[in-house]
Write an enzyme that holds these catalytic residues in place. Structure first.
Site, mmCIF file in Angstrom:
data_model
loop_
_atom_site.group_PDB
_atom_site.id
_atom_site.type_symbol
_atom_site.label_atom_id
_atom_site.label_comp_id
_atom_site.label_asym_id
_atom_site.label_seq_id
_atom_site.Cartn_x
_atom_site.Cartn_y
_atom_site.Cartn_z
ATOM 1 N N SER A 182 -21.734 -5.301 38.381
ATOM 2 C CA SER A 182 -22.213 -6.587 37.859
ATOM 3 C C SER A 182 -22.190 -6.909 36.500
ATOM 4 C CB SER A 182 -23.759 -6.812 38.553
ATOM 5 O OG SER A 182 -24.233 -8.189 38.018
ATOM 6 N N TYR B 108 -31.901 -4.334 36.771
ATOM 7 C CA TYR B 108 -30.666 -4.290 37.738
ATOM 8 C C TYR B 108 -29.265 -4.131 36.928
ATOM 9 C CZ TYR B 108 -27.227 -7.143 40.460
ATOM 10 O OH TYR B 108 -26.093 -7.691 41.190
ATOM 11 N N GLY B 109 -29.386 -4.642 35.602
ATOM 12 C CA GLY B 109 -28.482 -4.185 34.521
ATOM 13 C C GLY B 109 -28.157 -2.756 34.211
ATOM 14 N N ALA C 285 -21.573 -14.177 43.853
ATOM 15 C CA ALA C 285 -21.422 -14.695 44.876
ATOM 16 C C ALA C 285 -22.419 -15.358 45.127
ATOM 17 C CB ALA C 285 -21.250 -13.709 46.125
ATOM 18 N N ALA C 286 -22.789 -16.305 46.087
ATOM 19 C CA ALA C 286 -24.027 -16.983 46.294
ATOM 20 C C ALA C 286 -24.528 -16.075 47.625
ATOM 21 C CB ALA C 286 -23.734 -18.390 46.605
ATOM 22 N N ASP D 149 -27.298 -1.386 57.386
ATOM 23 C CA ASP D 149 -28.214 -2.289 56.599
ATOM 24 C C ASP D 149 -29.714 -1.765 56.903
ATOM 25 O OD1 ASP D 149 -28.198 -5.394 55.542
ATOM 26 O OD2 ASP D 149 -30.118 -4.953 56.499
ATOM 27 N N SER E 210 -31.895 3.120 55.224
ATOM 28 C CA SER E 210 -31.854 2.804 53.812
ATOM 29 C C SER E 210 -31.114 3.748 53.069
ATOM 30 C CB SER E 210 -33.449 3.065 53.214
ATOM 31 O OG SER E 210 -33.360 2.815 51.860
ATOM 32 N N VAL E 211 -30.281 3.158 52.228
ATOM 33 C CA VAL E 211 -29.304 4.115 51.284
ATOM 34 C C VAL E 211 -30.275 5.271 50.515
ATOM 35 C CG1 VAL E 211 -27.479 2.476 51.358
ATOM 36 C CG2 VAL E 211 -29.181 2.336 49.396
ATOM 37 N N ASN F 119 -22.558 -1.125 48.662
ATOM 38 C CA ASN F 119 -22.841 -2.821 48.404
ATOM 39 C C ASN F 119 -24.427 -2.904 48.402
ATOM 40 O OD1 ASN F 119 -22.373 -5.812 48.527
ATOM 41 N ND2 ASN F 119 -23.375 -5.613 50.448
ATOM 42 N N LYS G 167 -26.690 -1.286 37.308
ATOM 43 C CA LYS G 167 -25.422 -1.381 37.666
ATOM 44 C C LYS G 167 -24.291 -1.106 36.577
ATOM 45 C CE LYS G 167 -25.544 -4.053 41.430
ATOM 46 N NZ LYS G 167 -24.983 -3.641 42.550
#
Length: 292
Positions: free
Chosen positions: A143, A156-157, A188-189, A38, A64-65, A91, A160
């Site tokens: 996603s 984001y789209g 997921a929330a 993380d 950081s990734v 993730n 993903k």
């Protein structure tokens, strides 16, 4: 399907909370040694301690990734401690939601850097080790926003859906080394969805209801090149398909032929999931030769 995971080693990015934490706890509960990554060292440590408290084996690795040096050091540390990296779950992610009209290129680039470039950096860092041991299970987190679109999530789209393309090619290149690469599209929330869903839906969409879908993707008999959609305990698959299409030729009226035969071109009966990208070209050339 062979499900035994005892003694396997996994790196899970963005695992300091939310979905990543659920993944880490789930795999650790199956006997997997987990490197909890993380950007927050405190968050990673908390999850690693939580796993240990439940009798599992875990180590926390902050970074950081998007930081190649930090990712490289993380992988080297895992190899030094446990001798191998069997599973990578990409993730880690962030949101910068805005309509495209209001989105800055900085907003776009930041999201793509974390989701897409970060996943590529992490995958590249484990790739040679997996090739050498002739075993690897890699899960990209895609996603429905990438697969089907979502208002306010152009950045984001795009990132993903790009991960699906990355998965497709890496699965082909990794096949001879038993490196199997899949995508998980979770609902997921988490902190990323707060304020979007009502309380009842948030309860149903608890992150730990997604993580069981990981089992099939990281097992010895895992599939490869699959997009698995999971949320609220429901699991489905998504596919990129190719319709049968129609040959329209290359005469002066070819464009008009496309328009007039559009309903035939988009007809999904008999559509296929190509085994590799060149299938499209093969079908096109075959149709042209048949007409010659």
């Amino acid at each position: 399907m062979t499900l035994a995971l005892e003694g396997r080693t996994a790196i899970i990015t963005g695992a300091g909370g939310g979905l990543g934490r659920a993944h880490a706890l789930y795999l650790a509960g199956r006997g997997v040694r987990v490197a909890v990554n993380d950007v927050s060292a405190d968050a990673a440590e908390r999850v690693a301690h939580e796993i240990a408290a439940h009798g599992g084996t875990a180590t926390a690795v902050a970074g950081s990734v998007t930081d190649e040096a930090a990712v490289g050091a993380m992988v080297e540390a895992v190899l030094a401690a446990w001798g191998r990296v069997d599973i990578l779950v990409n993730n880690a992610g962030i949101l910068r939601d805005k309509s495209f009209a209001k989105m800055t290129i900085a907003d776009f680039r930041t999201v793509v850097d974390v989701h897409l470039i970060g996943a590529a950096i992490c995958t590249k860092a484990v790739w040679e080790a997996m090739r050498a041991q002739r075993f690897g299970r890699i899960v990209m987190t895609t996603s429905s926003s990438g697969l089907y679109g979502n208002f306010g999530q152009a950045n984001y789209g795009a990132a993903k859906m790009a991960l699906v393309g990355l998965m497709q090619t890496l699965a082909i290149e990794g096949e001879k080394y038993d490196i199997r690469v899949n995508c998980l599209a979770p609902t997921a929330a988490t902190q990323m969805t707060e304020g979007v869903l009502d309380a009842e839906s948030l309860t149903m969409l608890a992150p730990d209801r997604v993580s069981p879908a990981l089992l099939a993707l990281v097992a010895d008999d895992a599939p490869t090149r699959m997009v698995v959609c999971a949320g609220a305990g429901h699991v489905a698959t998504a596919n990129v398909t190719l319709t049968h299409g129609r040959y329209v030729g290359h005469a002066a009226d070819a464009g008009e032929q496309v328009v007039s035969r559009w309903s035939e071109i988009v007809d999904r009966s008999g559509e296929i999931v190509p085994g590799y990208g060149f299938v499209q070209a093969e079908r096109e050339v075959a149709a042209a030769r048949a007409d010659a």
